[in-house]
Design a protein around this motif. Structure first.
Motif, mmCIF file in Angstrom:
data_model
loop_
_atom_site.group_PDB
_atom_site.id
_atom_site.type_symbol
_atom_site.label_atom_id
_atom_site.label_comp_id
_atom_site.label_asym_id
_atom_site.label_seq_id
_atom_site.Cartn_x
_atom_site.Cartn_y
_atom_site.Cartn_z
ATOM 1 N N MET A 1 -44.794 -38.452 21.411
ATOM 2 C CA MET A 1 -44.054 -37.270 22.950
ATOM 3 C C MET A 1 -44.621 -37.094 23.517
ATOM 4 O O MET A 1 -45.801 -37.197 23.612
ATOM 5 C CB MET A 1 -43.677 -36.048 21.536
ATOM 6 N N LYS A 2 -43.749 -37.583 24.872
ATOM 7 C CA LYS A 2 -44.512 -37.369 26.136
ATOM 8 C C LYS A 2 -43.754 -36.096 26.519
ATOM 9 O O LYS A 2 -42.795 -35.675 27.167
ATOM 10 C CB LYS A 2 -44.062 -38.433 27.057
ATOM 11 N N ASN A 76 -41.736 -44.208 31.204
ATOM 12 C CA ASN A 76 -42.329 -45.271 30.284
ATOM 13 C C ASN A 76 -42.913 -45.858 30.430
ATOM 14 O O ASN A 76 -43.591 -46.262 28.316
ATOM 15 C CB ASN A 76 -40.395 -45.735 29.800
ATOM 16 N N ASP A 81 -49.894 -39.294 26.906
ATOM 17 C CA ASP A 81 -49.334 -37.913 26.139
ATOM 18 C C ASP A 81 -48.915 -36.914 27.196
ATOM 19 O O ASP A 81 -47.059 -35.990 26.836
ATOM 20 C CB ASP A 81 -49.676 -37.756 25.040
ATOM 21 N N GLU A 105 -33.055 -39.363 25.657
ATOM 22 C CA GLU A 105 -34.568 -39.948 25.505
ATOM 23 C C GLU A 105 -35.694 -39.112 24.832
ATOM 24 O O GLU A 105 -35.790 -37.946 24.651
ATOM 25 C CB GLU A 105 -35.294 -39.401 26.821
ATOM 26 N N LYS A 106 -35.930 -39.582 23.480
ATOM 27 C CA LYS A 106 -35.886 -38.931 22.781
ATOM 28 C C LYS A 106 -37.677 -38.518 22.309
ATOM 29 O O LYS A 106 -38.159 -38.011 21.432
ATOM 30 C CB LYS A 106 -35.883 -39.484 21.342
ATOM 31 N N ASN A 107 -38.300 -39.307 23.138
ATOM 32 C CA ASN A 107 -39.862 -39.037 23.422
ATOM 33 C C ASN A 107 -40.354 -38.559 24.367
ATOM 34 O O ASN A 107 -41.088 -38.633 24.468
ATOM 35 C CB ASN A 107 -40.126 -40.801 23.222
ATOM 36 N N ILE A 108 -39.703 -38.053 25.451
ATOM 37 C CA ILE A 108 -39.618 -36.925 26.433
ATOM 38 C C ILE A 108 -39.806 -35.536 26.245
ATOM 39 O O ILE A 108 -38.228 -35.792 26.750
ATOM 40 C CB ILE A 108 -39.568 -37.872 27.802
#
Length: 188
Positions: A1-2, A76, A81, A105-108
């Motif tokens: 996760m960022k 991206n 992180d 966006e699930k990772n930010i």
């Protein structure tokens, strides 16, 4: 996760310098300046760069989708992180566009929007004193201030409602501003 931190402020507020110092002193933090990313595209001589250059030299905003794509690509591609992006958003359209993308966006995760506040007099003295390029003159500065100030209340209201707006005085010495900003990033 960022973890994403947006840094906004008037031209000459010091937001880019502050973020650069924090990233330089912390290997787990990446910094991207929207202006620098866009200027790099202009320098490439691409067709898109020509469009961006024309808008920037007049002190105007680039098209929303161009700015959004530039930012999302930078996030991206980053190996870090914690991401600092300064100079974004500069309009309600940019803000809402980014919000829409971040919902998908699930990772930010947008952790905070940091506003570096300075007086118009301080901003003008800094911009006109840095002599960075053709856009650092009084007429372009006044246009850039208008472009910055028009949507500011709406942007502030939006991020206040999300409880993620944090204000810092940019009138202080660089070291003090950097220290306060870094402490906020570490605690958020």
């Amino acid at each position: 996760m960022k973890s994403l931190f947006l840094i906004i402020g008037a031209p000459g507020s010091g937001k880019t310098t502050d973020a650069e110092i924090i990233a330089k002193n912390n290997e787990n933090i990446a910094h991207y300046s929207t202006g620098e990313l866009l200027r790099a595209e202009v320098a490439s001589g691409s067709e898109l760069g020509l469009i961006i250059g024309k808008r920037m030299s007049a002190g105007e905003l680039v098209p929303v989708e161009v700015a959004l794509n530039t930012i999302v690509n930078a996030i991206n591609k980053s190996q870090n992180d914690i991401i600092l992006i300064d100079g974004y958003p500069r309009s309600s359209e940019q803000m809402l566009g980014l919000d829409t993308i971040l919902q998908k966006e699930k990772n930010i995760i947008l952790k905070s929007v940091i506003e570096v506040e300075v007086s118009e007099e301080t901003a003008m003295n800094r911009v006109l004193g840095r002599n960075r390029g053709a856009d650092d003159n009084i007429e372009i500065f006044k246009n850039r201030m208008d472009v910055y100030n028009k949507p500011l209340k709406g942007i502030q209201k939006f991020y206040i409602s999300k409880k993620i707006l944090h204000k810092i005085s940019g009138e202080n010495e660089i070291e003090a501003v950097v220290k306060e900003m870094q402490k906020h990033i570490e605690l958020t």
